[in-house]
Design a protein around this motif. Structure first.
Motif, PDB file in Angstrom:
ATOM      1  N   ALA A 216       0.969  -1.205   0.067  1.00 40.43           N
ATOM      2  CA  ALA A 216       0.050   0.088   0.138  1.00 40.43           C
ATOM      3  C   ALA A 216       0.935   1.291  -0.101  1.00 40.43           C
ATOM      4  O   ALA A 216       1.832   1.332   0.746  1.00 40.43           O
ATOM      5  N   THR A 217       0.710   2.034  -0.800  1.00 39.69           N
ATOM      6  CA  THR A 217       1.588   3.324  -1.176  1.00 39.69           C
ATOM      7  C   THR A 217       0.866   4.520  -1.675  1.00 39.69           C
ATOM      8  O   THR A 217      -0.320   4.261  -2.154  1.00 39.69           O
ATOM      9  N   ASN A 218       1.512   5.728  -1.430  1.00 38.93           N
ATOM     10  CA  ASN A 218       0.916   6.837  -1.983  1.00 38.93           C
ATOM     11  C   ASN A 218       1.449   7.125  -3.271  1.00 38.93           C
ATOM     12  O   ASN A 218       1.121   8.017  -3.966  1.00 38.93           O
ATOM     13  N   GLY A 219       2.431   6.228  -3.684  1.00 38.78           N
ATOM     14  CA  GLY A 219       2.573   6.301  -5.188  1.00 38.78           C
ATOM     15  C   GLY A 219       3.512   7.356  -5.847  1.00 38.78           C
ATOM     16  O   GLY A 219       3.806   7.236  -6.834  1.00 38.78           O
ATOM     17  N   ALA A 243      -9.122  10.898  -2.910  1.00 39.24           N
ATOM     18  CA  ALA A 243      -9.550  11.912  -3.740  1.00 39.24           C
ATOM     19  C   ALA A 243      -9.715  11.742  -5.201  1.00 39.24           C
ATOM     20  O   ALA A 243      -8.728  10.916  -5.512  1.00 39.24           O
ATOM     21  N   GLY A 244     -10.312  12.432  -5.760  1.00 41.49           N
ATOM     22  CA  GLY A 244     -10.427  12.170  -7.322  1.00 41.49           C
ATOM     23  C   GLY A 244      -9.955  13.458  -8.018  1.00 41.49           C
ATOM     24  O   GLY A 244     -10.186  13.480  -9.319  1.00 41.49           O
ATOM     25  N   ASP A 245      -9.623  14.252  -7.333  1.00 39.92           N
ATOM     26  CA  ASP A 245      -9.110  15.589  -8.099  1.00 39.92           C
ATOM     27  C   ASP A 245      -8.045  16.217  -7.238  1.00 39.92           C
ATOM     28  O   ASP A 245      -7.807  15.917  -6.179  1.00 39.92           O
ATOM     29  N   SER A 246      -7.145  17.323  -7.931  1.00 39.17           N
ATOM     30  CA  SER A 246      -6.165  17.782  -7.411  1.00 39.17           C
ATOM     31  C   SER A 246      -6.405  18.503  -6.014  1.00 39.17           C
ATOM     32  O   SER A 246      -5.617  18.707  -5.108  1.00 39.17           O
ATOM     33  N   LEU A 263       1.270  11.497  -9.389  1.00 38.20           N
ATOM     34  CA  LEU A 263       0.462  10.098  -9.108  1.00 38.20           C
ATOM     35  C   LEU A 263      -0.373   9.401 -10.132  1.00 38.20           C
ATOM     36  O   LEU A 263      -0.070   8.181 -10.459  1.00 38.20           O
ATOM     37  N   VAL A 264      -1.292  10.222 -10.538  1.00 40.59           N
ATOM     38  CA  VAL A 264      -2.107   9.672 -11.718  1.00 40.59           C
ATOM     39  C   VAL A 264      -1.394   9.247 -12.938  1.00 40.59           C
ATOM     40  O   VAL A 264      -1.526   8.048 -13.420  1.00 40.59           O
ATOM     41  N   ASN A 265      -0.124   9.865 -13.217  1.00 40.87           N
ATOM     42  CA  ASN A 265       0.619   9.653 -14.375  1.00 40.87           C
ATOM     43  C   ASN A 265       1.587   8.191 -14.224  1.00 40.87           C
ATOM     44  O   ASN A 265       1.720   7.420 -14.928  1.00 40.87           O
ATOM     45  N   ASN A 266       1.827   7.992 -12.722  1.00 43.48           N
ATOM     46  CA  ASN A 266       2.642   6.843 -12.236  1.00 43.48           C
ATOM     47  C   ASN A 266       1.736   5.499 -12.445  1.00 43.48           C
ATOM     48  O   ASN A 266       2.126   4.423 -12.832  1.00 43.48           O
ATOM     49  N   ILE A 267       0.376   5.777 -11.984  1.00 39.29           N
ATOM     50  CA  ILE A 267      -0.657   4.547 -12.135  1.00 39.29           C
ATOM     51  C   ILE A 267      -1.030   4.178 -13.223  1.00 39.29           C
ATOM     52  O   ILE A 267      -0.866   3.139 -13.847  1.00 39.29           O
ATOM     53  N   LEU A 303     -12.504   8.107 -11.918  1.00 40.94           N
ATOM     54  CA  LEU A 303     -11.056   8.317 -12.304  1.00 40.94           C
ATOM     55  C   LEU A 303     -10.381   6.751 -12.346  1.00 40.94           C
ATOM     56  O   LEU A 303      -9.595   6.401 -13.252  1.00 40.94           O
ATOM     57  N   GLY A 304     -10.551   5.907 -11.553  1.00 47.60           N
ATOM     58  CA  GLY A 304     -10.165   4.532 -11.540  1.00 47.60           C
ATOM     59  C   GLY A 304     -10.472   3.695 -12.821  1.00 47.60           C
ATOM     60  O   GLY A 304      -9.726   3.154 -13.458  1.00 47.60           O
ATOM     61  N   ALA A 305     -11.812   4.002 -13.244  1.00 43.11           N
ATOM     62  CA  ALA A 305     -12.187   3.518 -14.482  1.00 43.11           C
ATOM     63  C   ALA A 305     -11.305   3.995 -15.574  1.00 43.11           C
ATOM     64  O   ALA A 305     -11.019   3.254 -16.744  1.00 43.11           O
ATOM     65  N   GLU A 306     -11.007   5.129 -15.884  1.00 45.20           N
ATOM     66  CA  GLU A 306     -10.448   5.916 -16.727  1.00 45.20           C
ATOM     67  C   GLU A 306      -9.102   5.658 -16.708  1.00 45.20           C
ATOM     68  O   GLU A 306      -8.200   5.319 -17.740  1.00 45.20           O
ATOM     69  N   LEU A 307      -8.292   5.255 -15.526  1.00 49.65           N
ATOM     70  CA  LEU A 307      -6.962   4.851 -15.408  1.00 49.65           C
ATOM     71  C   LEU A 307      -6.967   3.455 -15.734  1.00 49.65           C
ATOM     72  O   LEU A 307      -5.742   2.881 -16.199  1.00 49.65           O
ATOM     73  N   GLY A 308      -7.900   2.562 -15.777  1.00 48.56           N
ATOM     74  CA  GLY A 308      -7.995   0.985 -16.076  1.00 48.56           C
ATOM     75  C   GLY A 308      -7.343   0.239 -15.167  1.00 48.56           C
ATOM     76  O   GLY A 308      -6.841  -0.854 -15.165  1.00 48.56           O
TER      77      GLY A 308
END
Length: 467
Positions: A216-219, A243-246, A263-267, A303-308
């Motif tokens: 479990a990480t903040n990534g 959170a779902g936005d900045s 974080l979003v880019n890393n995921i 967001l989770g759906a968009e990230l895959g």
């Protein structure tokens, strides 16, 4: 929650405009945690001082809330304590764990339950009074973090900048876990695991000796050059994101808004690498549900759906035994419709699931909703052990820094010898015999589901053959 206890047991408004309440006794020794405020403040109980007999608190002060009565129940040679609202009688509340079915596909992850029935060899050893290795170990790799989440339980566990498990001790520990037959290790502890550079080699070593690992990480500080090592060797990686936005990210995680995009880019990159190489590692998001992020639930589900990613799970916030985070579980009762809408975003490849069994505790009887258990003894610690990010071993996280329950240190002795030693089993025995789970333990503990299963097993009903 200032040092004069002016907020104790009284509702006050925190800096986000939400009501918070703690249960810190008037005479509790306090400790300030510089730089990291919880939802309430940066004042926490000084647990180290509680080991001083002169400062020991009468824990009975914590156990009776307004309008409650206490009932003692004898069963064999044991005495259990249940707490009820005035005029209320105990109501049966069976476990509600189910396996996956075509009507209930999200249960393939079993977020809201346990998997003890798949480890009956260890259960049988426990029933026979034999010694056995933990099935699973949650452990920190560090005692510090690069974010300051306002719901962070680790703040009450004495976070210490720069402290971590050293590389040699960590790799020896992994080898010992292989010898003992530990089946899984979760790098889920008091600090951020990616701040320990030995993480990546430990993951590779664990796979070599037959141990499943997770994290479990903040990534934010993932070494993306080691992404293949993580995805090839780990069972799952969970990103702690509430959170779902900045803007929500800044508010809840107390981190810069630009870090949300990092974080979003890393995921997104990990998802790409996983799919291109057909790695089996599950990638998911987890939200710790507090009022400050209620408005972020649907945003993060989308967001989770968009990230895959494979899933987005929403869990309750675990508060300490003194409620230093200031969670009012009744607040969850007003967001059920939002959580159900979030779950409706699930697809064949993406699971959105709330941990209803614990989130709904607020609607149950006083026996459970304030942390009062459906069992009277903690038997779960030998099955699910926890280790602090400084290498010190305790039966569970809420007992970190409480010397009575200190078992050993990975830097000073081999984990194999520790598990085989007398001190290890004496501490587990002390927990089972002396800890009052209804007042000494934190709300929503890790061993809760395991304890329900073991309690039912150890306290069977009559006529068990009539299944």
């Amino acid at each position: 929650m200032m040092s004069d206890h002016s907020q104790d047991k009284n509702k006050d408004v925190n800096r986000f405009g939400y009501e918070t309440t703690t249960s810190i006794p008037e005479d509790a020794p306090l400790k300030r945690n510089p730089g990291h405020k919880l939802r309430t403040s940066n004042v926490i109980v000084n647990r180290a001082a509680l080991t001083d007999e002169k400062q020991l608190l009468d824990s009975y002060k914590l156990d009776r809330m307004t309008g409650q009565k206490i009932q003692f129940v004898s069963e064999g040679n044991q005495i259990g304590v249940i707490r009820l609202s005035e005029g209320e009688e105990p109501a049966p509340a069976p476990n509600q764990f189910t396996g996956p079915s075509y009507r209930n596909p999200p249960q393939r992850f079993r977020f809201d339950g346990h998997k003890m029935m798949h480890h009956l060899d260890r259960v049988m050893a426990w029933q026979k009074g034999e010694r056995f290795a933990p099935i699973h170990i949650d452990m920190g790799l560090t005692k510090f973090c690069n974010t300051a989440c306002i719901y962070c339980y680790a703040v009450v566990q004495n976070m210490t900048q720069g402290t971590m498990i050293q590389r040699d001790a960590l790799l020896r520990y992994i080898d010992d876990c292989g010898r003992l037959g530990v089946r899984s290790i979760g790098f889920i502890g008091d600090g951020e695991p990616t701040l320990n550079p030995a993480l990546y080699d430990a993951v590779v070593r664990a796979k070599e000796v037959g141990i499943d690992t997770s994290m479990a990480t903040n990534g934010l500080l993932l070494d993306m050059s080691r992404a293949h090592d993580l995805l090839k060797n780990m069972s799952w990686i969970r990103f702690n994101l509430s959170a779902g936005d900045s803007e929500g990210f800044r508010r809840v995680h107390q981190s810069k808004e630009k870090n949300f995009e990092l974080l979003v880019n890393n995921i997104r990159e990990l998802v790409r690498i996983k799919k291109e190489n057909n790695y089996p590692c599950t990638l998911g998001l987890q939200m710790v549900l507090i009022p400050e992020c209620f408005d972020q639930v649907l945003k993060e589900a989308k967001l989770g759906a968009e990230l895959g990613v494979d899933y987005f799970v929403i869990k309750h916030c675990s508060d300490s035994e003194y409620k230093e985070i200031g969670i009012q579980y009744e607040d969850y009762l007003g967001i059920e419709d939002v959580l159900k809408e979030a779950e409706s975003y699930s697809t064949a490849d993406y699971v959105v699931q709330a941990k209803w069994n614990k989130i709904n505790a607020a609607s149950e009887s006083a026996l459970y909703k304030n942390g009062f258990r459906k069992y009277d003894v903690c038997h779960g610690t030998p099955f699910l052990l926890q280790i602090s990010g400084n290498g010190k071993i305790y039966p569970c996280g809420p007992f970190f820094n409480k010397e009575r329950f200190y078992i050993g240190d990975l830097h000073e002795e081999s984990f194999y010898d520790i598990v085989m030693g007398e001190r290890y089993w004496a501490v587990h025995k002390d927990v089972a015999e002396s800890v009052d789970v209804h007042k000494d333990c934190a709300v929503g503990c890790r061993q809760d589901y395991v304890n329900k299963f073991l309690w039912d097993l150890k306290n069977p009903p009559e006529h068990i053959n009539f299944i």
